[in-house]
Motif scaffolding. Structure first.
Motif: not given
Length: 587
Positions: A72-101
């Motif tokens: 539960l942690g291993i499978a979601t850890l890289p995803l949460n890391w990547f989403l954190f990096c996107l938000a940290f770099c001000n690229k939230e618009c990328w994961y807000k697209k339903p298809l990308n998510l």
């Protein structure tokens, strides 16, 4: 459940629990960026606690149960890391697209399904065995096909996140060097740990040191958040605040080179947006503003007004210079803010022009009242007194015939004065509209010649015209008529006996018709010419002492400008004067 607790398991349980508490705290109190970091810490906490319990398990069945929870942690850890990096770099618009998510979620969900149903297909683990020959029981995993696929996914998201962070800080200025180092080192630690484990370099036997590395990563980033206030200043606030500002900002190092700026800076420079700015000296960006550059180089702090021609348009702006040399900063830095004042300057100029226009109107109004009080009252009083004297038989027929020419001149003057005042007053009324229409210029000119014929005949003046029947103009007929009337009236007034007035019309470029009224009268002195059309009261006596109001030409200029036309004059003393009027044809 049967547990055999050991040092490694207890360390993971302790730090995993601490990570879980911090994750909940951070998620509740943080911003959107910090919340993604909280979710990443939560995934790490699940992995760490479940792995600690796996290492403390004595049976294979119990260890496999906790492995299922670990994922539960291993499978979601890289995803949460990547989403954190996107938000940290001000690229939230990328994961807000339903298809990308959805694409991002496919791998974690499939991995959980593969792990939990592995006994049915063995695609994730080919085999799992428990070994008891170490200091405590440990599981050895034999990877399957999906295990390798998930490993690629795991590394791909870690790599993308690290690239985003590296690219984020690559061009940042040295003010934030400590923050940059902390997060870059934290991002690399799980890589080193997991690569070491997969390569077979396992100083702790079958123990995976990756969750330990992620714990250190979390605490290093946590240190950046609360020790260096990583998310309170650049780079998170930079895109959120500076990039959205209309004001231009740039940061200079101690050598006065640009180390950071926002995109609004380009509106103050003659540069395209693909030209490099970082690394340039301030003098290279503002080569025409030497005073501004010298003040920065001298350590000046304060404001100064500037202007520049950018893309053919003059802009006005205020430069605010702030020199930073505090004990908390390693080096001296200069921050420059450029605030656009063009709109304010234009508004001020418009207000000034309106004030000047209002002052001119008031002066003209005062002059008109003065004329009404003096010039208009005088002839009317004279006429009234003469009529009284005639009614009382105090003036003989011969005396009346002698004064009648002067009386006639006064009446003509008074009529012209009243007409000009009334037309000007009407044009100044609020809501007054210009009624443009097509009309025959020749007919207007013939009517005006006939109007002035009696006065011209008295002075033996010839009025000729060379205007074709189909000369058409597009303007307000009444205004055009008043302009022509005033010009012909002046020509008659300043002509001697036997003079000639010639009126011509010809088409010009840009769909304009040029009407010229030329006389060979006394002409206009140069000093008087300079005052014409400038809202100055220019009034001169005619060749037979005819009076003038000084209003006619001002009204002519006003009326022509309202009709998108022009009026001009050329003259030579003793040789005559030519007035020319340009009026649109409406083609």
């Amino acid at each position: 459940m049967d547990f055999s607790f050991n040092g490694y398991g207890l360390v993971l349980l302790f730090f995993g629990t601490l990570t879980a508490v911090l994750a909940i705290y951070i998620y509740k109190r943080g911003t959107s960026v910090v919340r993604w970091f909280g979710l990443m810490m939560g995934s790490n906490a699940i992995w760490s606690i479940a792995y600690g319990l796996e290492l403390s398990s004595y049976t294979l069945k119990q260890a496999l149960f906790f492995i299922n929870i670990e994922y539960l942690g291993i499978a979601t850890l890289p995803l949460n890391w990547f989403l954190f990096c996107l938000a940290f770099c001000n690229k939230e618009c990328w994961y807000k697209k339903p298809l990308n998510l959805i694409l991002l979620l496919i791998a974690p969900i499939t991995t959980l399904f593969m792990v939990w149903t592995n006994p049915m297909h063995h695609l994730h683990y080919k085999d799992v065995k428990m070994f008891f020959d170490g200091p405590f029981p440990m599981i050895k995993i034999y990877p399957g096909t999906w295990y390798h696929i998930f490993t690629v996914y795991f590394y791909l998201l870690l790599a993308c996140g690290c690239y985003l962070i590296f690219n984020k800080f690559r061009s940042s200025d040295p003010i934030y060097r400590k923050q940059n180092y902390s997060i870059l080192i934290a991002a690399l630690m799980p890589w080193v740990a997991n690569i070491t484990y997969l390569a077979g370099l396992r100083p702790l036997g079958f123990i995976d040191i990756t969750p330990f590395a992620f714990i250190l990563t979390s605490f290093l980033i946590l240190l950046g958040i609360y020790r260096f206030r990583l998310f309170d200043i650049v780079p998170i606030a930079r895109e959120k605040a500076l990039e959205l500002m209309d004001d231009g900002f740039l940061v200079l190092d101690k050598k006065h080179r640009v180390i950071d700026y926002n995109s609004s800076l380009y509106r103050y420079l003659n540069l395209s947006k693909n030209q490099k700015i970082v690394g340039q000296f301030i003098g290279e960006l503002f080569p025409k503003h030497l005073d501004f550059v010298k003040k920065i180089e001298s350590g000046f702090s304060g404001k100064m007004d500037m202007q520049a021609l950018v893309e053919g348009e003059m802009i006005y702006f205020e430069a605010e210079i702030l020199l930073l040399n505090e004990s908390k900063i390693n080096e001296a830095f200069t921050i420059v803010k450029l605030q656009d004042l063009t709109a304010a300057k234009k508004d001020a100029l418009i207000a000034k022009e309106q004030a000047l226009e209002l002052e001119k109107v008031n002066q003209l109004k005062d002059r008109i009242f003065s004329i009404i009080a003096h010039d208009l009252r005088g002839p009317l009083v004279n006429l009234s007194e003469i009529l009284k004297m005639v009614s009382y038989n105090q003036v003989s027929q011969e005396e009346f015939e002698k004064i009648s020419p002067e009386l006639s001149k006064d009446i003509i003057y008074t009529t012209d004065l009243l007409e000009n005042i009334l037309h000007w007053s009407r044009s100044q009324l609020q809501g007054f509209g210009i009624q443009k229409e097509f009309f025959n210029v020749r007919n207007i000119i013939i009517n005006e010649i006939n109007y002035h014929l009696p006065a011209a005949t008295l002075k033996k003046i010839n009025i000729l015209h060379d205007v074709f029947p189909n000369e058409i103009a597009y303007a307000d007929v009444l205004m055009f008529q008043i302009v022509i009337r005033n010009i012909i009236n002046n020509a008659v007034k300043f002509c001697n006996e036997g003079c000639e007035i010639v009126i011509t019309a010809s088409y010009q470029r840009n769909h304009m018709l040029k009407i010229c009224i030329k006389d060979n009268g006394v002409g206009i002195p140069k000093a008087t010419m300079e005052k014409l059309f400038k809202d100055e009261n220019v009034s001169s006596r005619g060749t037979q002492n005819e009076k003038g109001t000084g209003l006619g030409l001002m009204i002519c200029k006003d009326f022509m400008s309202r009709n998108d036309g022009e009026i001009s004059v050329s003259s030579e003393v003793g040789k005559g004067t030519t007035f020319c009027v340009l009026v649109p044809t409406g083609d």
